[in-house]
Design a protein around this motif. Structure first.
Motif, short mmCIF file in Angstrom:
data_model
loop_
_atom_site.label_atom_id
_atom_site.label_comp_id
_atom_site.label_asym_id
_atom_site.label_seq_id
_atom_site.Cartn_x
_atom_site.Cartn_y
_atom_site.Cartn_z
N ASN A 98 26.81 -111.24 48.50
CA ASN A 98 26.21 -110.66 49.62
C ASN A 98 25.34 -111.54 50.51
N GLY A 99 25.25 -112.91 50.14
CA GLY A 99 24.25 -113.83 50.87
C GLY A 99 22.98 -113.71 50.39
N GLY A 100 22.73 -113.21 49.13
CA GLY A 100 21.42 -113.02 48.67
C GLY A 100 21.50 -113.81 47.28
N MET A 101 20.22 -114.07 46.83
CA MET A 101 19.98 -115.04 45.56
C MET A 101 20.46 -114.21 44.15
N PHE A 102 20.02 -112.74 44.23
CA PHE A 102 20.84 -111.91 43.23
C PHE A 102 21.32 -110.76 43.97
N GLY A 103 22.40 -111.23 44.65
CA GLY A 103 23.00 -110.09 45.35
C GLY A 103 23.98 -109.33 44.68
N ARG A 104 24.44 -109.67 43.60
CA ARG A 104 25.42 -108.95 42.67
C ARG A 104 24.79 -107.89 41.87
N GLN A 105 23.78 -108.20 41.26
CA GLN A 105 22.97 -107.32 40.52
C GLN A 105 21.22 -107.74 40.39
N ALA A 106 20.65 -106.82 40.54
CA ALA A 106 19.08 -107.04 40.62
C ALA A 106 18.68 -105.57 40.30
N TRP A 107 18.31 -105.06 39.04
CA TRP A 107 17.73 -103.94 38.72
C TRP A 107 16.95 -103.84 37.39
N VAL A 108 16.15 -102.88 37.47
CA VAL A 108 15.18 -102.62 36.12
C VAL A 108 15.07 -101.19 35.78
N GLY A 109 15.06 -100.83 34.33
CA GLY A 109 15.49 -99.79 34.22
C GLY A 109 14.75 -99.36 32.57
N ILE A 110 15.05 -98.23 31.96
CA ILE A 110 14.43 -97.87 30.74
C ILE A 110 15.84 -97.28 29.98
N ASP A 111 16.07 -97.81 28.92
CA ASP A 111 17.10 -97.04 27.99
C ASP A 111 16.52 -96.64 26.70
N SER A 112 16.87 -95.26 26.34
CA SER A 112 16.65 -94.60 25.32
C SER A 112 17.71 -93.94 24.86
N LYS A 113 17.39 -93.04 23.54
CA LYS A 113 18.63 -92.18 22.94
C LYS A 113 18.95 -91.09 24.20
N PHE A 114 18.04 -90.61 24.99
CA PHE A 114 18.26 -89.75 26.08
C PHE A 114 19.20 -90.30 27.31
N GLY A 115 19.53 -91.61 27.28
CA GLY A 115 20.24 -92.11 28.31
C GLY A 115 19.71 -93.54 28.87
N THR A 116 20.00 -93.93 30.09
CA THR A 116 19.83 -95.06 30.93
C THR A 116 19.30 -94.61 32.12
N VAL A 117 18.26 -95.00 32.72
CA VAL A 117 17.72 -94.84 34.09
C VAL A 117 17.69 -96.57 34.62
N LYS A 118 18.35 -96.74 35.96
CA LYS A 118 18.29 -98.09 36.20
C LYS A 118 17.66 -97.93 37.88
N ALA A 119 16.88 -98.87 38.34
CA ALA A 119 16.70 -98.87 39.87
C ALA A 119 17.10 -100.22 40.57
N GLY A 120 17.73 -100.39 41.54
CA GLY A 120 17.95 -101.77 42.25
C GLY A 120 19.34 -101.60 42.69
N VAL A 121 19.76 -102.99 42.68
CA VAL A 121 21.03 -103.42 43.10
C VAL A 121 22.00 -103.32 41.94
#
Length: 355
Positions: A98-121
């Motif tokens: 997508n023309g970006g340095m990290f255009g495929r994936q760029a996310w941060v999140g929290i993983d726990s026994k209750f599931g996974t939450v991520k924010a970003g590309v």
């Protein structure tokens, strides 16, 4: 040893101990794929429409590199992140990114026994459900990925400004949801995307359903935001002898334009631990009858992978596509995404190394 040297030695030892403890609690991994091939197609969608031979980046899998990491936060909770770039082995430039340095994936999140939450590309649940049911693992030649990009480009594949939640698997069931915000002041609908999926598996059987709704516009430039509705339902069964069979349905309903239904099926079989053979068929039909014609296509392809090692693979792929009416299905994501009316055959030979 002098008191000063003793204090220095104890300080260094203490810092090393702290460093070792930190390394035990967190990690960062560099990974990547380098994939190049030679592509042949008997006809092209260029001006002269003749056959072509070309050096092709990412003949089977996107050439990419990235970093993923995690930190143990205690209580079964981890902070996680991933950054992924796409590049071309043909010219060293950005590609499939997508023309970006990290255009495929760029996310941060929290993983726990209750599931996974991520924010970003990140990928949408709709695309991941399609990937899960593709008999040729979404190769860049002759698969459902060609059909996906031919219909809606990368909309719903890479989603910027997005937040996702994926549940833990409970009694074989797992759910996932995504909301991507358009970011346009005063217009919540512009560029807004949402997607959800539900997956169930028991033994070797898996069934997956997913949906996607997205609007055009927003601030997610240069990521594509074609306004479309997507639906998919698929099933697979993996036998104990390393044979897996797949069948799925997908709908791409583009606002004010076509409404393509894609029916597919195929198999993947590890003849030996170092030898995989796979094949699939994709039939696409335009229910909207754009142009007043019966628009449909059929694409069939097969691939062989010979694993020289766990990291290095030689592969060969052959494919056939026939377009009727205004349908323009191609054979390869790179260099032959769109096809011409009538029949086209193609082949791809390449090598992939993973690190």
């Amino acid at each position: 040893m002098s008191k000063k040297l003793l204090v220095s030695a104890l300080t260094v030892a203490g810092l090393m101990g702290i460093s070792d403890a930190a390394q035990a609690q967190s990690s960062v991994t560099l990974y990547g794929i380098v994939d190049g091939s030679i592509l042949y197609t008997s006809r092209t969608a260029t001006a002269n429409g003749g056959h072509q031979f070309s050096m092709t980046d990412s003949g089977m899998t996107a050439s990419s590199f990235g970093m993923r990491g995690s930190e143990d936060l205690g209580g079964g909770m981890r902070a996680i992140f991933e950054l992924e770039n796409g590049f071309s082995v043909a010219n060293g430039q950005f590609n499939n990114s997508n023309g970006g340095m990290f255009g495929r994936q760029a996310w941060v999140g929290i993983d726990s026994k209750f599931g996974t939450v991520k924010a970003g590309v990140q990928y949408s649940p709709f695309f991941l459900a399609l990937y899960d049911m593709d008999p040729r693992a979404m190769s860049y030649f002759g698969t459902g990925l060609v059909s996906y990009l031919d219909n809606v480009l990368i909309t719903g594949l890479f989603n910027s400004n997005s937040i996702t939640y994926t549940s833990p698997e409970i009694a074989g069931l797992q759910a996932s949801g995504l909301m991507a915000l358009g970011g346009t002041a005063g217009n919540f609908q512009a560029g807004r995307q949402y997607s959800a999926s539900l997956r169930y598996h028991i033994g070797g059987f898996t069934i997956t359903g997913a949906m996607y709704n997205g609007n055009e516009g927003g601030t997610a430039v240069p990521i594509s935001t074609v306004a479309f509705v997507g639906r998919t339902l698929g099933a697979s069964y993996r036998f104990p002898n390393d044979l897996a069979i797949y069948a799925s349905y997908a709908l791409y309903k583009v606002a004010g334009s076509f409404s393509n239904s894609v029916y597919s099926g195929g198999f993947s079989y590890f003849v030996k631990p170092y030898l995989n053979v796979n094949a699939g068929v994709w039939y696409t039909h335009d229910g909207a009858h754009i142009g007043g014609e019966s628009n449909h296509s059929i694409m069939a392809s097969s691939g062989v992978q010979f694993f020289l090692s766990k990291r290095t693979t030689l592969y060969g792929q052959v494919g056939y596509v026939n377009n009727s009416g205004l349908m323009d299905t191609g054979l390869s994501v790179n260099n032959a995404l769109f096809g011409v009316r009538g029949s086209t055959v193609g082949a791809s030979l390449g090598i992939r190394h993973m690190f």
